[in-house]
Design an enzyme around this catalytic site. Structure first.
Site, PDB file in Angstrom:
ATOM      1  N   LYS A  68       0.809  -1.229   0.000  1.00 59.20           N
ATOM      2  CA  LYS A  68       0.000   0.000   0.000  1.00 59.20           C
ATOM      3  C   LYS A  68       0.845   1.284   0.000  1.00 59.20           C
ATOM      4  CE  LYS A  68      -3.991  -2.259   2.019  1.00 59.20           C
ATOM      5  NZ  LYS A  68      -4.938  -2.376   3.109  1.00 59.20           N
ATOM      6  N   ASP A 105     -10.155   1.780   2.435  1.00 56.94           N
ATOM      7  CA  ASP A 105     -10.240   0.939   3.641  1.00 56.94           C
ATOM      8  C   ASP A 105     -11.071   1.602   4.749  1.00 56.94           C
ATOM      9  OD1 ASP A 105      -8.799  -1.233   2.739  1.00 56.94           O
ATOM     10  OD2 ASP A 105      -6.881  -0.523   3.539  1.00 56.94           O
TER      11      ASP A 105
HETATM   12  P1  NAP Z   1       1.124  -3.572   8.697  1.00 57.63           P
HETATM   13  O1  NAP Z   1       1.240  -2.274   7.980  1.00 57.63           O
HETATM   14  O2  NAP Z   1       2.142  -4.640   8.482  1.00 57.63           O
HETATM   15  O3  NAP Z   1       1.062  -3.204  10.278  1.00 57.63           O
HETATM   16  C1  NAP Z   1       1.031  -4.234  11.223  1.00 57.63           C
HETATM   17  C2  NAP Z   1       0.727  -3.658  12.601  1.00 57.63           C
HETATM   18  O4  NAP Z   1       0.553  -4.752  13.498  1.00 57.63           O
HETATM   19  C3  NAP Z   1       1.854  -2.801  13.185  1.00 57.63           C
HETATM   20  O5  NAP Z   1       1.273  -1.774  13.956  1.00 57.63           O
HETATM   21  C4  NAP Z   1       2.607  -3.822  14.070  1.00 57.63           C
HETATM   22  O6  NAP Z   1       3.282  -3.210  15.149  1.00 57.63           O
HETATM   23  C5  NAP Z   1       1.466  -4.621  14.603  1.00 57.63           C
HETATM   24  N1  NAP Z   1       1.810  -5.979  15.038  1.00 57.63           N
HETATM   25  C6  NAP Z   1       2.240  -7.013  14.271  1.00 57.63           C
HETATM   26  N2  NAP Z   1       2.381  -8.132  15.022  1.00 57.63           N
HETATM   27  C7  NAP Z   1       2.032  -7.801  16.297  1.00 57.63           C
HETATM   28  C8  NAP Z   1       1.972  -8.515  17.523  1.00 57.63           C
HETATM   29  N3  NAP Z   1       2.299  -9.814  17.599  1.00 57.63           N
HETATM   30  N4  NAP Z   1       1.559  -7.865  18.639  1.00 57.63           N
HETATM   31  C9  NAP Z   1       1.211  -6.558  18.567  1.00 57.63           C
HETATM   32  N5  NAP Z   1       1.257  -5.808  17.430  1.00 57.63           N
HETATM   33  C10 NAP Z   1       1.653  -6.427  16.305  1.00 57.63           C
HETATM   34  O7  NAP Z   1      -0.289  -4.282   8.386  1.00 57.63           O
HETATM   35  P2  NAP Z   1      -1.654  -3.561   7.941  1.00 57.63           P
HETATM   36  O8  NAP Z   1      -1.691  -3.393   6.476  1.00 57.63           O
HETATM   37  O9  NAP Z   1      -1.810  -2.349   8.800  1.00 57.63           O
HETATM   38  O10 NAP Z   1      -2.747  -4.681   8.323  1.00 57.63           O
HETATM   39  C11 NAP Z   1      -3.134  -4.894   9.664  1.00 57.63           C
HETATM   40  C12 NAP Z   1      -4.302  -5.865   9.710  1.00 57.63           C
HETATM   41  O11 NAP Z   1      -5.461  -5.276   9.110  1.00 57.63           O
HETATM   42  C13 NAP Z   1      -4.064  -7.184   8.969  1.00 57.63           C
HETATM   43  O12 NAP Z   1      -4.588  -8.230   9.749  1.00 57.63           O
HETATM   44  C14 NAP Z   1      -4.870  -7.021   7.691  1.00 57.63           C
HETATM   45  O13 NAP Z   1      -5.310  -8.275   7.189  1.00 57.63           O
HETATM   46  C15 NAP Z   1      -6.045  -6.198   8.194  1.00 57.63           C
HETATM   47  N6  NAP Z   1      -6.740  -5.444   7.126  1.00 57.63           N
HETATM   48  C16 NAP Z   1      -8.028  -5.785   6.828  1.00 57.63           C
HETATM   49  C17 NAP Z   1      -8.720  -5.086   5.849  1.00 57.63           C
HETATM   50  C18 NAP Z   1     -10.137  -5.466   5.522  1.00 57.63           C
HETATM   51  O14 NAP Z   1     -10.642  -5.043   4.482  1.00 57.63           O
HETATM   52  N7  NAP Z   1     -10.820  -6.199   6.373  1.00 57.63           N
HETATM   53  C19 NAP Z   1      -8.107  -4.031   5.162  1.00 57.63           C
HETATM   54  C20 NAP Z   1      -6.790  -3.695   5.512  1.00 57.63           C
HETATM   55  C21 NAP Z   1      -6.123  -4.416   6.494  1.00 57.63           C
HETATM   56  P3  NAP Z   1       4.784  -2.592  14.979  1.00 57.63           P
HETATM   57  O15 NAP Z   1       4.595  -1.239  14.359  1.00 57.63           O
HETATM   58  O16 NAP Z   1       5.317  -2.520  16.353  1.00 57.63           O
HETATM   59  O17 NAP Z   1       5.533  -3.549  14.091  1.00 57.63           O
END
Ligand code: NAP
Length: 277
Positions: A68, A105
């Site tokens: 993204k 989103d």
């Molecule tokens: P991302 O940019 O990789 O960010 C991941 C986030 O999760 C960061 O804040 C990271 O913290 C944190 N994190 C990862 N592992 C963790 C753990 N074990 N304990 C606590 N925090 C943890 O991912 P993203 O794009 O934001 O996506 C996040 C989630 O949203 C995913 O599950 C994705 O599938 C979901 N999503 C769903 C939709 C939908 O349409 N339903 C749309 C978009 C995203 P740090 O900064 O400390 O690394």
């Protein structure tokens, strides 16, 4: 010769993406003729793959994890919501051939909460867990619902603080670490961490959810996620996952590309019934 309009979702991994299915259902429902495929594209190949797609006449792309931010940089112009979130999940060819980047989103999440689940966000104390791409994308649209405040809690605390800073001019937004959540209460807790993908949970104190509060995991799966299960244990009025958001953000992208708004309810119901089967 008639050519069919081509769309795709790029991501890595992408095998389990429901987006092709959702867009085909939308196309069928609205009588639109189009092709929508999924392509596994690692970050280092995004620039060349997206350029090749559009050069070959592709009309629009969805971009998911981890692309993204790269899609945001790739777009020639951005909508205000994409500009604010610095993340793009929808690329669309414009009449002049340039590429517009948008982020659907946040709109998808808010539509799922307010329209599909009848949750009024006005005056809510909202907690967002996570400060990654999804967290960035949902803050602006949530603030438009006039909540009381938004707190962003993240494992890497500086990211939460920086993200909150970027939205200070739009509402009451603050950033902190998970340790700072003791003795605080929220009406809506959104899990925007990717912890659910490995069936993990951020460290959350009991008592965090107010009475009649709602939990919502942006992640989704065939089984309730670790965070949805946590919400149920906290007696949440509703503990939901992100399947509805997925369909709603897709509908918004479909509208940007085709100028037609599909009905989301039958698609959500179908996907829900399939995972319960
Ligand atoms: P991302 O940019 O990789 O960010 C991941 C986030 O999760 C960061 O804040 C990271 O913290 C944190 N994190 C990862 N592992 C963790 C753990 N074990 N304990 C606590 N925090 C943890 O991912 P993203 O794009 O934001 O996506 C996040 C989630 O949203 C995913 O599950 C994705 O599938 C979901 N999503 C769903 C939709 C939908 O349409 N339903 C749309 C978009 C995203 P740090 O900064 O400390 O690394």
């Amino acid at each position: 010769m008639m050519t069919i309009d081509r769309y795709a979702v790029f991501g890595h991994p992408i095998k389990h993406s429901k987006s092709p299915r959702i867009h085909r259902l939308f196309a069928e429902q609205t009588g639109q003729s189009l092709e929508y495929t999924a392509q596994d594209v690692p970050a280092e190949q995004f620039q060349s793959a997206a350029t090749a797609f559009f050069t070959a006449g592709g009309k629009g792309l969805n971009c998911t994890v981890p692309l993204k931010g790269l899609a945001w940089a790739f777009a020639d112009s951005k909508t205000e919501r994409a500009q604010l979130s610095q993340a793009v999940n929808t690329l669309a060819v414009q009449a002049d051939g340039s590429i517009l980047g948008d982020n659907t989103d946040g709109k998808g999440l808010v539509t799922d909460l307010t329209a599909n689940h009848a949750i009024d966000l006005t005056g809510n104390r909202i907690l967002i867990l996570g400060a990654g791409g999804a967290g960035r994308g949902i803050i602006g649209p949530l603030l438009e619902q006039a909540p009381h405040s938004i707190v962003i809690a993240n494992r890497t605390v500086e990211k939460a603080v920086d993200l909150a800073q970027a939205f200070h001019h739009k509402g009451v937004v603050s950033g902190c670490g998970f340790d700072d959540l003791q003795s605080r209460q929220f009406d809506l807790i959104l899990n925007a961490t990717s912890a659910s993908l490995s069936d993990q949970l951020p460290p959350l104190p009991d008592g965090l959810l107010a009475e009649n509060g709602v939990c919502y995991d942006l992640a989704y799966g065939n089984e309730p996620t670790a965070f949805v299960r946590w919400g149920l244990r906290q007696n949440a009025a509703k503990s939901l996952d992100g399947l509805g958001m997925l369909v709603e953000q897709a509908a918004e992208a479909f509208f940007i590309w085709r100028g037609v708004r599909p009905e989301t309810r039958p698609v959500i119901e179908l996907l829900n019934s399939e995972r319960q089967a």
